[in-house]
Design a protein around this motif. Structure first.
Motif, PDB file in Angstrom:
ATOM      1  N   SER A   8      -1.771  -2.675  11.046  1.00  0.00           N
ATOM      2  CA  SER A   8      -0.940  -3.870  10.865  1.00  0.00           C
ATOM      3  C   SER A   8      -1.784  -5.057  10.414  1.00  0.00           C
ATOM      4  O   SER A   8      -1.366  -5.847   9.567  1.00  0.00           O
ATOM      5  N   PHE A   9      -2.974  -5.185  10.993  1.00  0.00           N
ATOM      6  CA  PHE A   9      -3.860  -6.287  10.606  1.00  0.00           C
ATOM      7  C   PHE A   9      -4.186  -6.199   9.121  1.00  0.00           C
ATOM      8  O   PHE A   9      -4.134  -7.199   8.398  1.00  0.00           O
ATOM      9  N   THR A  10      -4.500  -4.996   8.644  1.00  0.00           N
ATOM     10  CA  THR A  10      -4.839  -4.802   7.235  1.00  0.00           C
ATOM     11  C   THR A  10      -3.660  -5.142   6.333  1.00  0.00           C
ATOM     12  O   THR A  10      -3.812  -5.845   5.323  1.00  0.00           O
ATOM     13  N   ILE A  11      -2.488  -4.651   6.682  1.00  0.00           N
ATOM     14  CA  ILE A  11      -1.283  -4.854   5.858  1.00  0.00           C
ATOM     15  C   ILE A  11      -0.922  -6.331   5.780  1.00  0.00           C
ATOM     16  O   ILE A  11      -0.683  -6.875   4.695  1.00  0.00           O
ATOM     17  N   ILE A  12      -0.863  -6.986   6.929  1.00  0.00           N
ATOM     18  CA  ILE A  12      -0.506  -8.409   6.961  1.00  0.00           C
ATOM     19  C   ILE A  12      -1.559  -9.237   6.239  1.00  0.00           C
ATOM     20  O   ILE A  12      -1.240 -10.175   5.499  1.00  0.00           O
ATOM     21  N   ARG A  13      -2.816  -8.899   6.428  1.00  0.00           N
ATOM     22  CA  ARG A  13      -3.915  -9.612   5.775  1.00  0.00           C
ATOM     23  C   ARG A  13      -3.803  -9.538   4.254  1.00  0.00           C
ATOM     24  O   ARG A  13      -3.895 -10.560   3.559  1.00  0.00           O
ATOM     25  N   LEU A  14      -3.585  -8.347   3.727  1.00  0.00           N
ATOM     26  CA  LEU A  14      -3.506  -8.183   2.275  1.00  0.00           C
ATOM     27  C   LEU A  14      -2.252  -8.848   1.692  1.00  0.00           C
ATOM     28  O   LEU A  14      -2.312  -9.515   0.659  1.00  0.00           O
ATOM     29  N   PHE A  15      -1.102  -8.673   2.353  1.00  0.00           N
ATOM     30  CA  PHE A  15       0.125  -9.292   1.853  1.00  0.00           C
ATOM     31  C   PHE A  15       0.027 -10.823   1.898  1.00  0.00           C
ATOM     32  O   PHE A  15       0.528 -11.513   0.998  1.00  0.00           O
ATOM     33  N   SER A  16      -0.613 -11.368   2.923  1.00  0.00           N
ATOM     34  CA  SER A  16      -0.798 -12.819   3.017  1.00  0.00           C
ATOM     35  C   SER A  16      -1.672 -13.313   1.864  1.00  0.00           C
ATOM     36  O   SER A  16      -1.399 -14.355   1.259  1.00  0.00           O
ATOM     37  N   GLY A  17      -2.722 -12.554   1.559  1.00  0.00           N
ATOM     38  CA  GLY A  17      -3.583 -12.904   0.437  1.00  0.00           C
ATOM     39  C   GLY A  17      -2.830 -12.869  -0.876  1.00  0.00           C
ATOM     40  O   GLY A  17      -3.007 -13.746  -1.739  1.00  0.00           O
TER      41      GLY A  17
ATOM     42  N   TYR B 149       3.559   3.949   4.880  1.00  0.00           N
ATOM     43  CA  TYR B 149       4.261   5.220   5.088  1.00  0.00           C
ATOM     44  C   TYR B 149       3.533   6.106   6.107  1.00  0.00           C
ATOM     45  O   TYR B 149       4.166   6.771   6.935  1.00  0.00           O
ATOM     46  N   PHE B 150       2.205   6.099   6.059  1.00  0.00           N
ATOM     47  CA  PHE B 150       1.421   6.973   6.934  1.00  0.00           C
ATOM     48  C   PHE B 150       1.078   6.340   8.284  1.00  0.00           C
ATOM     49  O   PHE B 150       0.621   7.048   9.191  1.00  0.00           O
ATOM     50  N   THR B 151       1.299   5.036   8.439  1.00  0.00           N
ATOM     51  CA  THR B 151       0.840   4.378   9.676  1.00  0.00           C
ATOM     52  C   THR B 151       1.926   3.646  10.456  1.00  0.00           C
ATOM     53  O   THR B 151       1.630   3.082  11.511  1.00  0.00           O
TER      54      THR B 151
ATOM     55  N   ILE C 259      -3.291  -6.810  18.072  1.00  0.00           N
ATOM     56  CA  ILE C 259      -2.686  -6.154  16.913  1.00  0.00           C
ATOM     57  C   ILE C 259      -3.442  -4.856  16.651  1.00  0.00           C
ATOM     58  O   ILE C 259      -4.615  -4.721  17.024  1.00  0.00           O
ATOM     59  N   ASP C 260      -2.779  -3.904  16.039  1.00  0.00           N
ATOM     60  CA  ASP C 260      -3.453  -2.652  15.674  1.00  0.00           C
ATOM     61  C   ASP C 260      -4.126  -2.821  14.311  1.00  0.00           C
ATOM     62  O   ASP C 260      -3.743  -3.696  13.522  1.00  0.00           O
ATOM     63  N   PRO C 261      -5.136  -2.014  13.998  1.00  0.00           N
ATOM     64  CA  PRO C 261      -5.887  -2.185  12.743  1.00  0.00           C
ATOM     65  C   PRO C 261      -5.059  -2.002  11.479  1.00  0.00           C
ATOM     66  O   PRO C 261      -5.291  -2.679  10.478  1.00  0.00           O
TER      67      PRO C 261
ATOM     68  N   ASP D 204       1.597  -2.168  16.509  1.00  0.00           N
ATOM     69  CA  ASP D 204       1.674  -2.887  17.785  1.00  0.00           C
ATOM     70  C   ASP D 204       1.190  -4.308  17.512  1.00  0.00           C
ATOM     71  O   ASP D 204      -0.006  -4.580  17.540  1.00  0.00           O
ATOM     72  N   VAL D 205       2.131  -5.227  17.273  1.00  0.00           N
ATOM     73  CA  VAL D 205       1.785  -6.567  16.809  1.00  0.00           C
ATOM     74  C   VAL D 205       2.318  -7.642  17.752  1.00  0.00           C
ATOM     75  O   VAL D 205       3.519  -7.690  18.039  1.00  0.00           O
TER      76      VAL D 205
END
Length: 295
Positions: free
Chosen positions: A39-48, A193-195, A35-37, A200-201
Motif C-alpha cells: 500500500s505504501f508503494t502504491i500510494i507513494r507512486l500515485f501521489s507522485g 492485482y497481486f497484493t 501501513i503495509d509495504p 492494511d492502511v
C-alpha cells in the motif's frame, strides 16, 4: 560561482534531503505498522503521478518539449520503489539508506567499467573500501541487518542507479520525471492485482505515503534530474552517500532508533571509499555521456 553552478548545488542539496526524507517517512510508516509495504508503494507512486502531472500542465514552456520519459526509466523507478518499501520492513532508517546508496555507488562504478571507463587507482581503492564496508555491515552480530532486507535494499539501489543514469540525458527534467511516474501506472495496476488482499492502511500511514510520494519522491526526483545534468556520473554516485548520514540522524530523532557502533564503523568504510572515488575522479563529459547512452 555562476548562477548555473549555484542552481546545481541547490538542487543537489535539496534532492539529497528528499532522499533521506523518503527513508525516514518509509521507516516511520512501516516500522510502526501504520501501513503495509504494498500500500505504501502504491500510494507513494500515485501521489507522485498526481503532483508531477499537475506541475507539467501548470508550468508550460513557450517552446513545448517533446520529452515523455521512457519505459526503461519507469521500470527502474517501479522496481526501486517496490524493493525499497519491502526492504524497510526489517531495516532501521540509517542502515537501509546506507545499503541503498552504497549499492548505488558500486553499481554506477561497475557500469562505468562495463561501458569502457578506466577508473584511476583512487577510484579502484574507493570501490574496494566501499564494498568492504557493505560486507562488514552484514557480518554476524547483534546489530546485523536481515539478509532479506539487505538483498531487497541492495537491489533497490541497483535500480535507482539505472534510473539515475537514464535521467543523465534528460533535456526536460520536469516532463521526464512526470512521465516516468505516469508510465509506472500499468505496473502499479498489475501490482494491485497481486497484493490487494494484504492491504492494511491507517490514516497516519496513508498520510506518510502521500508526503513521500508527492514531496520527497515527486519533487525530490525532479530536483535530482536537474542536478545530475550538471554532475559527472562519479560525482552523482558519490554525493548520494551523504544520504545515510542524514537518514540515520532522522531515524534517531523521529523513530528513536539507536546509532550503533557497527553502523558507524560500516559508514566510515563506505564514506571513506566515496572520498577516494571523489579524489580519484577524472571522468570527462565524453565518458559520462557514453555511460548514460548504455541505458
Amino acid at each position: 560561482m555562476n548562477i548555473y553552478s549555484a542552481k546545481i548545488i541547490a538542487c543537489t542539496v535539496f534532492a539529497l534531503l528528499a532522499f533521506a526524507g523518503n527513508s525516514i517517512l518509509c521507516r516511520m510508516a512501516l516500522g510502526e505498522g501504520a501501513i503495509d509495504p504494498a500500500s505504501f508503494t502504491i500510494i507513494r507512486l500515485f501521489s507522485g503521478i498526481i503532483v508531477l502531472m499537475v506541475a507539467v500542465f501548470c508550468i508550460r514552456k513557450k517552446s513545448e518539449s517533446s520529452a515523455v520519459g521512457s519505459w526503461r526509466g519507469a521500470a527502474m523507478l517501479f522496481i526501486y520503489a517496490v524493493t525499497f518499501s519491502y526492504g524497510y520492513v526489517s531495516l532501521d532508517t540509517g542502515t537501509g539508506a546506507l545499503i541503498l546508496f552504497g549499492s548505488v555507488q558500486i553499481t554506477m562504478a561497475i557500469m562505468n567499467i562495463i561501458s569502457g571507463g578506466r577508473p584511476s587507482l583512487y577510484e579502484w581503492l574507493g570501490m574496494i573500501v566501499a564494498f568492504s564496508g557493505l560486507a562488514y555491515l552484514v557480518l554476524p552480530g547483534l546489530t546485523t541487518p536481515s539478509i532479506m532486507g539487505f538483498a531487497l535494499m541492495a537491489f533497490s539501489g541497483a535500480a535507482w542507479s539505472g534510473y539515475t543514469l537514464i535521467g543523465k540525458g534528460s533535456v526536460d527534467p520536469l516532463r521526464d520525471t512526470a512521465y516516468n511516474f505516469l508510465r509506472t501506472s500499468p505496473l502499479i495496476l498489475l501490482f494491485i492485482y497481486f497484493t490487494f488482499e494484504s492491504y492494511d492502511v491507517s490514516s497516519n500511514g496513508f498520510l506518510l505515503a502521500v508526503v513521500s510520494g508527492a514531496v520527497t519522491s515527486g519533487m525530490g526526483y525532479l530536483l535530482w534530474y536537474i542536478a545530475i545534468g550538471g554532475l559527472s556520473i562519479t560525482k552523482a554516485a558519490a554525493v548520494q552517500l551523504f544520504v545515510p548520514i542524514i537518514a540515520a540522524f532522522g531515524g534517531l530523532v523521529f523513530s528513536n532508533e539507536i546509532i550503533t557502533m557497527h553502523l558507524i564503523e560500516a559508514s566510515v568504510l563506505i564514506l571513506g571509499g566515496v572520498l577516494a572515488v571523489i579524489l580519484g575522479s577524472s571522468r570527462s563529459k565524453k565518458d559520462t555521456d557514453k555511460l548514460a547512452r548504455c541505458l
